[in-house]
Write a protein that holds these residues in place. Sequence first.
Motif, short mmCIF file in Angstrom:
data_model
loop_
_atom_site.label_atom_id
_atom_site.label_comp_id
_atom_site.label_asym_id
_atom_site.label_seq_id
_atom_site.Cartn_x
_atom_site.Cartn_y
_atom_site.Cartn_z
N ASP A 195 0.76 -1.22 0.03
CA ASP A 195 0.06 -0.02 -0.02
C ASP A 195 0.84 1.34 0.24
O ASP A 195 2.11 1.05 0.07
N PHE A 196 0.34 2.51 0.19
CA PHE A 196 1.14 3.51 -0.05
C PHE A 196 2.04 3.72 0.87
O PHE A 196 3.00 4.18 0.88
N VAL A 356 -8.69 4.10 -3.12
CA VAL A 356 -7.11 4.09 -2.50
C VAL A 356 -7.35 4.00 -1.12
O VAL A 356 -8.33 4.38 -0.35
N LYS A 363 -10.78 -2.42 0.21
CA LYS A 363 -10.98 -1.88 -1.02
C LYS A 363 -11.41 -3.11 -1.83
O LYS A 363 -12.53 -3.02 -2.54
N GLU A 469 -6.10 -3.53 -9.11
CA GLU A 469 -4.55 -3.72 -9.05
C GLU A 469 -4.10 -4.40 -10.58
O GLU A 469 -3.32 -5.08 -10.60
N SER A 497 -6.13 0.76 -6.73
CA SER A 497 -4.72 0.63 -7.51
C SER A 497 -3.78 1.41 -6.39
O SER A 497 -4.30 2.52 -5.67
N HIS A 498 -2.48 0.95 -6.24
CA HIS A 498 -1.47 1.72 -5.46
C HIS A 498 -0.50 2.27 -6.44
O HIS A 498 0.53 3.01 -5.86
N ARG A 500 0.87 5.05 -8.39
CA ARG A 500 0.66 6.55 -8.42
C ARG A 500 0.67 7.19 -9.60
O ARG A 500 -0.22 8.09 -10.00
N ILE A 503 -2.63 6.38 -11.27
CA ILE A 503 -3.72 7.23 -10.78
C ILE A 503 -3.87 8.52 -11.21
O ILE A 503 -4.73 9.16 -11.72
N LEU A 510 -11.30 10.14 -6.64
CA LEU A 510 -10.68 9.24 -5.54
C LEU A 510 -11.92 8.99 -4.56
O LEU A 510 -12.57 9.83 -4.21
N VAL A 512 -11.36 7.74 -0.99
CA VAL A 512 -10.45 7.29 -0.16
C VAL A 512 -10.78 6.63 1.10
O VAL A 512 -11.90 7.10 1.86
N TRP A 526 -3.89 11.61 -7.63
CA TRP A 526 -2.93 11.25 -6.49
C TRP A 526 -2.21 12.67 -6.31
O TRP A 526 -2.28 13.10 -5.09
#
Length: 539
Positions: A195-196, A356, A363, A469, A497-498, A500, A503, A510, A512, A526
């Motif tokens: 993840d982020f 995200v 998610k 993803e 999706s991760h 960036r 995105i 988004l 979130v 993003w």
Amino acid sequence: MSLIRLRQVSKRYGRKHVLRDVFYRLAPGDRTGLLGRNGSGKTTVLRLILGREEPSGGEIEMAADLRIGYFSQFSELVGEASVESVLREVFEPIRRIEADLADIARALAEGAAGEGRNGLLKRYEALTAEMEHRDGWTYEHRIDTALSRLGFSHRHRTMPIDHLSGGWRNRAALARILLEAPDVLLLDEPTNFLDFDGLAWLESWLTRFGGAALVVSHDRHFLDRTVNRVVEIQNHRFHEYDCGFVEFVRRKRGRTRQLEREFRHEEELLAFEAEAIQDRREAARNPSRALARRLANIRKQQAPREVDTIVTGIYRRMRTADDLCEVTQLSKRYGGQTLFDGLDFTLHRGERLVVVGPNGCGKTTLLRVLRNEVAPDAGRVHWKLANAYADYNAVLDGLDTKATVTRKVNFEGLAHRAPRKQVHRFLELLQFSEMDLQQEIGTLSGGQRARVALALSLLSGAPVVILDEPTNHLDVTATQVMERALVNFPGAVVVVSHDRFFIDKVATRLLVFEGGGRASTVNANWTLWQAGRGAGATP
């Protein structure tokens, strides 16, 4: 000084050449991004360096006593030991010193005297110095930091490796390799399943890493933040760029123009990439100005590029309603955790909603609820049309391995009604040659199958495309084509999706996930979202 050197290395399988006369050196401090299309030989290069395969020609030289850490996108960790136990094994020499220090402390506390006491004190002093030299006092903290940043809960930390999913095994393997801190890191798609927060930690860790790294990745933001050299495999050979990823995009545009007949669409895709890079920088510096420019849609004044013409030509026959889906007061709990509660949003034609949030926040569960695979605890999902969506991941899992690519693609959805030549131009964008089109799907690589599933989803004619993803299985060029197709898609898109960069280029909105069951929608991509939060994350 070279840590690894490839001298005129070639590799072939039977009569098929993968590498020809490759020269390459990896020096201390190098962080090289290894790029290339699916099947171009990126993983083969790593396996040659590891000695798991032998070159067909040439030599591979290694520095003496070189310690190499290898992360595979397909985890090699197995066994009944817990994740924490596996990571503690990395520090076994330090743990032995720790145990010796404890034994000495006990002996001193029990009243050792005379020469015996003096000997124990000297031994204790030497072992303490060794612990300081190895930075041994912090190893438990380092394990905890790695596991925390990679998203491991207490439950996952104590589970046996064999009981973990493939994604969690991958993260455990990545944690182990990073804690080993070898001289050279070979990383094959390390960002998949992160993840982020995990991505940001890995990027920060790599920038501080004192060794050398050779990284295979499709994640352009990650490459931009971590590599200082780029090597691209094209036509079985290495093409080196002594720069980071952003400068590589600029330099390759010039080189691609010289090869336009062979790679006639790549220049356009790289132009989109260069524009996206500029947009991200402007958004990070001045989000309000970037948003105004985005809303003005300045680029509509430009003549459409051929890539867009091919995509829009396919979609010209597609018609869909304005209102496609309504989600009302949706709630779901799992294992005592509230994933989302009272979630409301609508999906309209032309929207590209990117979901995200951190791993485990819900998610993928949301996508399963949208697809009616899982019932919500409360609320409803109302699809306005029959055959409302195409699910990329379900298409990928259900591919008929006996069918040829051309038969599977040409006789379904929009492709069935479109001219064959137009469909084949679209498939050509996705890097399918005439020979590839005649192959059975069961003979294709994982990346090629992903591209078949992507084509089927984008050409399905369904008003909504759902993707979870999708960039995990695609190389950079296929991802760029997917981005252009999604931007031009006349229906709506829902994607987790991760990635960036992806995105930034695709999202109009988004969703979130903020944790604790909270989720909110943001009209941004993003970089704009991060800039609005004051993160200033994108260079």
